[in-house]
Design an enzyme around this catalytic site. Structure first.
Site, PDB file in Angstrom:
ATOM      1  N   TYR A 271      -2.311  17.560  48.111  1.00  0.00           N
ATOM      2  CA  TYR A 271      -3.020  18.161  46.972  1.00  0.00           C
ATOM      3  C   TYR A 271      -2.710  17.367  45.706  1.00  0.00           C
ATOM      4  O   TYR A 271      -1.562  17.231  45.343  1.00  0.00           O
ATOM      5  CB  TYR A 271      -2.585  19.615  46.767  1.00  0.00           C
ATOM      6  CG  TYR A 271      -2.897  20.572  47.882  1.00  0.00           C
ATOM      7  CD1 TYR A 271      -3.739  20.246  48.937  1.00  0.00           C
ATOM      8  CD2 TYR A 271      -2.309  21.845  47.907  1.00  0.00           C
ATOM      9  CE1 TYR A 271      -3.999  21.139  49.955  1.00  0.00           C
ATOM     10  CE2 TYR A 271      -2.576  22.743  48.922  1.00  0.00           C
ATOM     11  CZ  TYR A 271      -3.412  22.385  49.944  1.00  0.00           C
ATOM     12  OH  TYR A 271      -3.666  23.276  50.959  1.00  0.00           O
ATOM     13  N   SER A 272      -3.647  16.776  44.984  1.00  0.00           N
ATOM     14  CA  SER A 272      -5.081  16.847  45.165  1.00  0.00           C
ATOM     15  C   SER A 272      -5.658  15.432  45.320  1.00  0.00           C
ATOM     16  O   SER A 272      -6.307  14.899  44.430  1.00  0.00           O
ATOM     17  CB  SER A 272      -5.716  17.547  43.973  1.00  0.00           C
ATOM     18  OG  SER A 272      -5.227  16.921  42.754  1.00  0.00           O
TER      19      SER A 272
END
Length: 315
Positions: free
Chosen positions: A53-54
């Site tokens: 993420y991300s």
């Protein structure tokens, strides 16, 4: 906030987990800190993230969410109040999903550094890796447990056959088993968990924390036509829910919400919390108003009639 034991582990979590996928993406660092503060101040304690993420954002390399969570815990000095869940195995530039022992050994240290902690409470295999035997992956987790780098191992996105195979290998080889599963599950997307997978998790006392618990935001009720999809960067993922069944589910959510003076998202999350075998759903927020709504959902009690109406609509 009443806590729930996560499977056979000694981890006790509030009935809602905060999703960290938005940190460093649709929530900048300051906003993320505000959301995390409000979350723990309300008595909730588990935060879910992943090393990837991300990475889907242009210019991001992965680790942005873990980094923000680490800075926040460091600045607040509250590590002991938080149950940290993160994941390994997604493509972080290696060009494939990877649960090999060599990769896990490197990935854990990177996550620990970003999170600024010595131990991760729950470390999940993010995706199946058909190229790596379960014995190798679970053996790597055994080493991490022995070194105190993780407290428990779990998995995400396994079906019943895959989970059964992993449990059998753990038992046969004397290796740590997956104690927690993170499946996709919500009022709309039920088929992959309801049935054999739920039955197996219940029989084996495996903790369940669900992701996409609001069906990518569809169950918030703010997407009711294609014209609504532009309201959020995540709107594009909702288009597939705009059908007769989806509208029927939203109608039931509206009715139950009206009876409880609640928002559709709160009812949708309360439904997941009430499902047999589920420990807690994961949900994310990008504003304090959304976070406050999540907190309300954690204490919303649906009646049997409410649940029956929602079940019928989502059948």
């Amino acid at each position: 906030m009443q806590k729930r034991r996560l499977g056979r582990t000694d981890l006790s979590i509030a009935p809602l987990v905060l999703g960290g996928n938005v940190f460093g993406w649709t929530a900048d660092e300051k906003t993320s800190f505000d959301l995390l503060d409000r979350f723990v101040d309300a008595g909730l304690n588990a935060i879910d993230t992943a090393d990837s993420y991300s990475r889907w954002i242009a210019g991001h390399r992965g680790g942005e969410s873990e980094t923000i969570i680490g800075k926040w815990m460091k600045s607040r000095g509250n590590r002991e109040k938080v149950v940290v869940v993160t994941k390994v195995g997604s493509d972080m530039g290696q060009g494939k999903r990877d649960l090999s022992a060599a990769y896990i050994e490197k990935a854990i240290d990177a996550s620990l550094k970003r999170l600024q902690v010595d131990t991760i409470d729950l470390y999940l295999s993010h995706w199946p890796d058909p190229a790596t035997p379960y014995e190798e992956t679970l053996g790597a987790y055994q080493k991490l447990l022995d070194k105190g780098k993780i407290r428990y191992a779990g998995a995400s996105n396994l079906d019943a056959a895959q989970l059964r195979a992993a449990l059998d290998v753990a038992s046969l080889r004397g290796l740590p088993r997956y104690e927690v599963l993170q499946p996709e599950y919500n009022l709309y997307d039920r088929s992959s968990f309801d049935g054999p997978l739920r039955d197996l998790c219940t029989a084996e006392d495996i903790g369940i924390i669900t992701y996409f618990s609001l069906a990518k935001g569809f169950l918030s009720g703010k997407y009711r036509s294609e014209a609504d999809l532009g309201q959020s960067p995540r709107g594009g993922g909702v288009k597939g829910y705009l059908n007769t069944r989806g509208m029927r589910i939203l109608s039931a959510l509206d009715a139950v919400s009206a009876r409880h003076s609640a928002k559709p998202a709160e009812v949708a999350l309360a439904w997941v919390m009430a499902r047999p075998g589920v420990t807690a759903p994961i949900a994310s927020a990008t504003t304090l108003d959304q976070l406050d709504s999540l907190v309300r959902a954690a204490s919303l009690q649906l009646s049997p009639d409410d649940i029956a109406e929602l079940d019928k609509a989502s059948a």
